[in-house]
Design an enzyme around this catalytic site. Structure first.
Site, PDB file in Angstrom:
ATOM      1  N   GLU B  61       0.594  -1.130  -0.013  1.00 23.94           N
ATOM      2  CA  GLU B  61      -0.006   0.117  -0.030  1.00 23.94           C
ATOM      3  C   GLU B  61       0.690   1.193   0.001  1.00 23.94           C
ATOM      4  O   GLU B  61       0.635   2.082  -0.521  1.00 23.94           O
ATOM      5  CB  GLU B  61      -0.918  -0.026   1.226  1.00 23.94           C
ATOM      6  CG  GLU B  61      -2.090  -0.808   1.055  1.00 23.94           C
ATOM      7  CD  GLU B  61      -1.823  -2.159   1.324  1.00 23.94           C
ATOM      8  OE1 GLU B  61      -0.992  -2.501   1.895  1.00 23.94           O
ATOM      9  OE2 GLU B  61      -2.746  -3.260   1.113  1.00 23.94           O
ATOM     10  N   HIS B 130     -12.094  -4.111   7.558  1.00 24.62           N
ATOM     11  CA  HIS B 130     -12.484  -3.853   6.356  1.00 24.62           C
ATOM     12  C   HIS B 130     -13.751  -2.989   6.402  1.00 24.62           C
ATOM     13  O   HIS B 130     -14.781  -3.157   5.374  1.00 24.62           O
ATOM     14  CB  HIS B 130     -12.618  -5.136   5.629  1.00 24.62           C
ATOM     15  CG  HIS B 130     -11.406  -6.049   5.455  1.00 24.62           C
ATOM     16  ND1 HIS B 130     -10.718  -6.616   6.405  1.00 24.62           N
ATOM     17  CD2 HIS B 130     -10.670  -6.237   4.471  1.00 24.62           C
ATOM     18  CE1 HIS B 130      -9.872  -7.313   5.994  1.00 24.62           C
ATOM     19  NE2 HIS B 130      -9.796  -7.035   4.647  1.00 24.62           N
TER      20      HIS B 130
END
Lengths: 321, 329
Positions: B61, B130
């Site tokens: 990321e 999430h």
């Protein structure tokens, strides 16, 4: 490695400019004319000049918090640089960045960075962009032994090799991440061996030997320019000054500092050029005088430059500016 | 008749049309190629544009955010996809410390035209890692723009505009909206950043809502209309820059305002909205306190029922709006 008189003069002038610039910045800081902090690279001049000299004029660099030498080696305007140290409106960053954020994108200097390991993830993107644009340009991205222990390093090297980006990584191992000795976890050879783990060439050189740095970087540049993906050069060097202005030198001895001063990169290059009869003592004195005059002019320019107007404080956060 | 497509298809269409128009645009992220992206947003784009422009990455990321930041610095227009907004925590160093500040700290000598797209929000049973809504972290950073579209039409116009914008833009999609449908013109169009949209006109009170809460507020307003409560719904669409003018005008008109968002209430965008209203000339028009309805002070839990109750639902909005309608100073 042989160099002509003209080239030798250029290398020596740049190393002197870096040394004198930083000595002046330090003096101005002590006199209270520059505030904040700064990360001096005195003792590391051969690593900056040797590596950047392997690039062509259109190639790019990404620098670090200890980046004054990189800027000067890339041909920065010393006046605009010093004016930025003084926080002036006509400095490189209009007084917004200071010593840690000097950039000149148009001339290929994509900027220094206040975050250790902050530049290498960007290097991947710059490399990706250059590859897509396919104009033959490459990037030289500096980082230090401190950045090599970050997660950013692993992600960046992984992506660099995956995308075969045209980037030469130059790791300047100056032995300390602030106070943490890099030899507690690795060596310059160890840092260079990371390259093999990722699948690119890596080499460690004596970073205080300008010509050795140049030769190793030229080899890396050739590899990268030929489309073979990234390469790594590790320069084994030493910073004479502390990490920043807050450093009390508690983590190293005077003997150690003195031993590295014996390996002064400027003295070594000078003596080598005298030995080779490329330069005379007279030539060298002239070059040193030139560097002194350049920095004095930069200082005068900076001191006579205006401060940014407070009314402009909120300008430039968004495009256009 | 304007054709109807989903929110997800609108994201894909905006990227596709912009990539066809401008060779500098490319997409980079985890599994955006063959896999089609975790939510299938980029499905089919690899076949169309090839691996050079639909760039698959390993799990990196920070690397993705850095790659976008660096490529934009040398003139490209990257779109980075971070699979879940939760993972922007890993990308934030490059986004917040680097991309957001390049122009300012280099005295205008750098431009960083990148978009970081990421799906936020709960309601999928994906639990703590999430499901988060971090928009206000990025709203807090000068140099970033933060876009949060709620309809397919807005998605397309705002995403094209974000790609063409010369600043780094955080483009927050909502997972629960991906399958929602709406009219979207086939041709390209843009919606300016910093322009709110009145999603429903009304007289009695204003709801300023973001993300999926716009849809829930619309459903609540339909029900309250049957009780004779006429609600106006303002969707800021862009959180930074914020269209304060439209919000203030609405509150002046109705005299009452309820702010609804999914993110945790403390430190959420609602506090900023409330302060903007309280500091404005709308203050004198307020007939009741400014109310906020937002996520509970908990991580998003897994259990279906607990998850449901962790963020505002239609019935909570109805209840709160009804309470506000009856409130008098």
């Amino acid at each position: 490695m042989e160099v002509t008189k003209e080239i030798a003069e250029q290398y020596l002038l740049q190393m002197y400019q870096i040394r004198v610039f930083e000595e002046q910045a330090e003096k101005s800081y002590m006199a209270g004319k520059i505030h904040g902090t700064m990360h001096l690279s005195i003792g590391q001049e051969a690593s900056a000049v040797g590596s950047v000299s392997a690039l062509g004029p259109k190639d790019l660099i990404l620098s670090t918090h200890r980046g004054h030498g990189h800027c000067i080696a890339k041909g920065a305007d010393l006046k605009l640089m010093m004016a930025e140290f003084y926080g002036k409106a006509n400095g490189y960053c209009r007084g917004r960045g200071g010593s840690m954020h000097i950039a000149d994108v148009a001339s290929g200097n994509l900027g220094a960075n206040g975050v250790v390991g902050g530049g290498i993830p960007m290097a991947v993107g710059v490399g990706l962009g250059l590859k897509m644009q396919n104009e033959g340009k490459i990037l030289l991205s500096f980082f230090g032994d401190g950045a090599a222990s970050t997660g950013a390093f692993h992600e960046s090297m992984t992506l660099s090799v995956l995308y075969q980006v045209p980037v030469v990584y130059v790791c300047e191992n100056n032995q300390y991440a602030m106070s943490f000795p890099s030899n507690k976890w690795t060596t310059s050879e160890g840092l260079a061996s990371f390259a093999a783990c990722y699948g690119m060439p890596g080499k460690s050189v004596d970073g205080n030997d300008l010509l050795a740095v140049l030769e190793a970087t030229e080899e890396a540049v050739e590899h990268v320019r030929n489309g073979n993906g990234p390469a790594l050069v590790v320069c084994d060097t030493y910073r004479w000054r502390g990490h920043s202005k807050s450093d009390r030198n508690r983590y190293r001895s005077q003997e150690e500092i003195d031993a590295w001063k014996e390996k002064d990169p400027i003295e070594r290059f000078k003596n080598h050029m005298i030995e080779k009869k490329t330069l005379t003592i007279d030539d060298i004195e002239k070059i040193k005088a030139q560097a002194d005059a350049d920095i004095e002019n930069a200082r005068l320019f900076a001191e006579s430059s205006p401060d940014p107007d407070v009314s402009t404080l909120e300008e430039g956060v968004y495009a256009p500016w | 008749m304007v054709r109807e497509i989903t929110y997800l298809e609108a994201v894909r269409e905006a990227m596709t049309q912009e990539m066809e128009r401008d060779p500098k645009v490319f997409l980079i992220g985890e599994d955006v190629g063959l896999y089609g992206g975790a939510f299938q947003v980029s499905y089919g784009m690899l076949e169309k544009f090839g691996p050079e422009r639909i760039v698959d990455t390993p799990i990196t990321e920070l690397g993705i955010a850095g790659a976008a930041t660096g490529a934009a610095l040398v003139g490209m227009r990257p779109i980075a996809e971070i699979m879940f907004m939760d993972f922007t925590t890993l990308a934030s160093e490059q986004l917040v410390n680097q991309a957001a500040k390049l122009r300012f700290m280099f005295g205008g000598r750098a431009t960083d035209p990148m978009v970081l797209r990421t799906p936020a929000g709960s309601g999928t049973g994906a639990a703590e890692h999430h499901s988060q809504s971090f928009e206000n972290w990025f709203v807090h950073v000068p140099g970033l723009k933060v876009v949060m579209p709620t309809t397919p039409y807005d998605v397309k116009g705002l995403l094209i505009e974000s790609i063409r914008d010369d600043n780094p833009v955080v483009f927050i999609e909502h997972k629960l909206l991906y399958k929602s449908k709406g009219p979207v013109p086939e041709e390209m169009y843009t919606i300016p950043l910093g322009k709110a949209d009145v999603k429903r006109a009304g007289r009695d009170l204003t709801i300023v809502a973001t993300g999926v809460m716009v849809q829930r507020s619309l459903a609540a307003a339909d029900q309250l209309a049957q009780e004779g409560i006429d609600i106006e719904i303002v969707d800021p669409r862009t959180l930074r820059p914020l269209d304060t003018e439209t919000i203030i005008a609405s509150v002046k008109k109705t005299g009452k305002v309820l702010i609804v968002h999914e993110a945790v209430k403390t430190g959420g965008f609602g506090g900023e909205l409330a302060a903007v209203i309280a500091e404005s000339e709308a203050f004198g028009y307020l007939e009741a306190p400014i109310l906020r309805l937002a996520g509970k002070e908990v991580p998003i839990p897994y259990n279906r029922n607990l998850e449901y109750h962790a963020v505002p639902q239609v019935e909570n909005i109805i209840e709160k709006a009804r309470e506000l309608a009856q409130l008098k100073v």
